[in-house]
Design a protein around this motif. Sequence first.
Motif, PDB file in Angstrom:
ATOM      1  N   GLU A  93       0.850  -1.190   0.000  1.00  0.00           N
ATOM      2  CA  GLU A  93       0.000   0.000   0.000  1.00  0.00           C
ATOM      3  C   GLU A  93       0.888   1.243   0.000  1.00  0.00           C
ATOM      4  O   GLU A  93       1.762   1.389   0.856  1.00  0.00           O
ATOM      5  N   VAL A  94       0.673   2.102  -0.974  1.00  0.00           N
ATOM      6  CA  VAL A  94       1.437   3.343  -1.108  1.00  0.00           C
ATOM      7  C   VAL A  94       0.462   4.483  -1.360  1.00  0.00           C
ATOM      8  O   VAL A  94      -0.446   4.378  -2.191  1.00  0.00           O
ATOM      9  N   GLN A  95       0.663   5.558  -0.628  1.00  0.00           N
ATOM     10  CA  GLN A  95      -0.116   6.778  -0.832  1.00  0.00           C
ATOM     11  C   GLN A  95       0.848   7.926  -1.086  1.00  0.00           C
ATOM     12  O   GLN A  95       1.800   8.127  -0.343  1.00  0.00           O
ATOM     13  N   GLN A  96       0.625   8.654  -2.154  1.00  0.00           N
ATOM     14  CA  GLN A  96       1.472   9.798  -2.441  1.00  0.00           C
ATOM     15  C   GLN A  96       0.642  10.920  -3.048  1.00  0.00           C
ATOM     16  O   GLN A  96      -0.424  10.693  -3.621  1.00  0.00           O
ATOM     17  N   PHE A  97       1.163  12.141  -2.911  1.00  0.00           N
ATOM     18  CA  PHE A  97       0.479  13.331  -3.405  1.00  0.00           C
ATOM     19  C   PHE A  97       1.293  13.926  -4.546  1.00  0.00           C
ATOM     20  O   PHE A  97       2.434  14.370  -4.344  1.00  0.00           O
ATOM     21  N   GLY A  98       0.713  13.909  -5.740  1.00  0.00           N
ATOM     22  CA  GLY A  98       1.349  14.531  -6.889  1.00  0.00           C
ATOM     23  C   GLY A  98       0.874  15.968  -7.051  1.00  0.00           C
ATOM     24  O   GLY A  98      -0.196  16.352  -6.564  1.00  0.00           O
ATOM     25  N   GLN A  99       1.676  16.754  -7.735  1.00  0.00           N
ATOM     26  CA  GLN A  99       1.338  18.151  -7.996  1.00  0.00           C
ATOM     27  C   GLN A  99       1.698  18.504  -9.431  1.00  0.00           C
ATOM     28  O   GLN A  99       2.595  17.894 -10.024  1.00  0.00           O
ATOM     29  N   GLY A 100       1.001  19.471  -9.969  1.00  0.00           N
ATOM     30  CA  GLY A 100       1.310  19.890 -11.327  1.00  0.00           C
ATOM     31  C   GLY A 100       0.466  21.067 -11.756  1.00  0.00           C
ATOM     32  O   GLY A 100      -0.372  21.582 -11.008  1.00  0.00           O
ATOM     33  N   GLY A 101       0.698  21.472 -12.977  1.00  0.00           N
ATOM     34  CA  GLY A 101      -0.052  22.571 -13.544  1.00  0.00           C
ATOM     35  C   GLY A 101       0.702  23.199 -14.694  1.00  0.00           C
ATOM     36  O   GLY A 101       1.829  22.814 -15.019  1.00  0.00           O
TER      37      GLY A 101
END
Length: 405
Positions: free
Chosen positions: A292-300
């Motif tokens: 189980e892996v949880q990560q927060f990506g960002q972009g724009g």
Amino acid sequence: MKYFNFQRQAVTLPYSRLAASLIVLMAGVSASTHAQEWQWHGFLAQGLIQADKSNFINRSGDPSLALTELGLNGSLQLQPNLRIAGQVVYLNGGNRYPDGLKLDYLFVDWALVNQLDWRLNAYLGRFKNQHWIYSSTRDVPLTRPSIVLPQSVYFDAFRDIAVSSDGVALKASVDTTAGHLEMNWSLGATPLSDKQTRLLLGEQVQGESRQKYVHQASLFWQPERSNWTLGVSLLDSEFSYRRAASEPLLDADFVVQRVMLNAQYLQERWQLVAEVFQERMDTKGFFAPAFEVQQFGQGGYVQALYQISSDFRVNATFDYYVANKDDRWGHQLMQASQGSIPAYFAYQHSFSLAASKDLAPRLRLQLEHHWVEGTGRLAPAVLPDLTTNQDAYWQLWALQLMYWF
């Protein structure tokens, strides 16, 4: 305004995100009978594209004709407050998305309220995504500001999933003394083919994937007498994967949640567009039973468009994406994989220049060039192609001739 109309409901700007159907977007001639009860439009686009040192189009990196888009859409007005709209397309984009014939959308549009200061519509069927700036216009070449949209937000591997969903949607527009408000809500799911499954997860997968649901809401506000339009959108979606008996991979569940802010500023000859997001991705299973892996990506991205004349326009775009905001340059990814996955698979940043020229009233030539660092937005998304994508720096160029009627 001579070149740009910033009133969202008018939709005279070809790059506006607001398009309940292609009828208000296509500038061509319509075929109609019985007092405009039936209308249809179409488009044909063919181009040449190359993405060296990457598998974005093909694994060889050679120039390719895999830039074909054919479409036919129509609208039938059954009653003053009831219509049906649909679109069928044939696409060949190489490795960008599954090719072939597909039904982009087919929905019933029911105008529940149609008053001077506010309107409410319900959509039932395979409805179009209207929550992002270009989400409702990306399916037609001439309504996009570039051939390849910013991949941070408009990831091509997710094209079919993001364009439309099967379910129900509501759209409300309200005019007040504070300005124009547009509110959207939708709930549905998109069926996933075997091609789509392999494109997202990896060529070696043999099982079946399913989108359980996608729940979205958005709000756009244009202040009175302002050139600005500001928006926020929310997304919550869940996918499942069920393995084949003969493969080593396991059953898995994926949760994707996104918060996105956007802004548009329009003047007579130029336009500024920006969308930024943070996305949570939770993966359970797939590699191991307890994985189980949880990560927060960002972009724009930030995009500037300039209308040099009525038939010639240019734009420049800076696009930014990281898969994990706590590992922006991929050092943790490389360590966790014991060096088997290069750090540049954790991000993808690019700068692009594009131009389009109208050669005739319904004939346009568009061309562009992208300079890219990183491979974080190349498919497959879960089991990356390490054999082909061996360079952190790569370039993309494309030209496309399009005709619409």
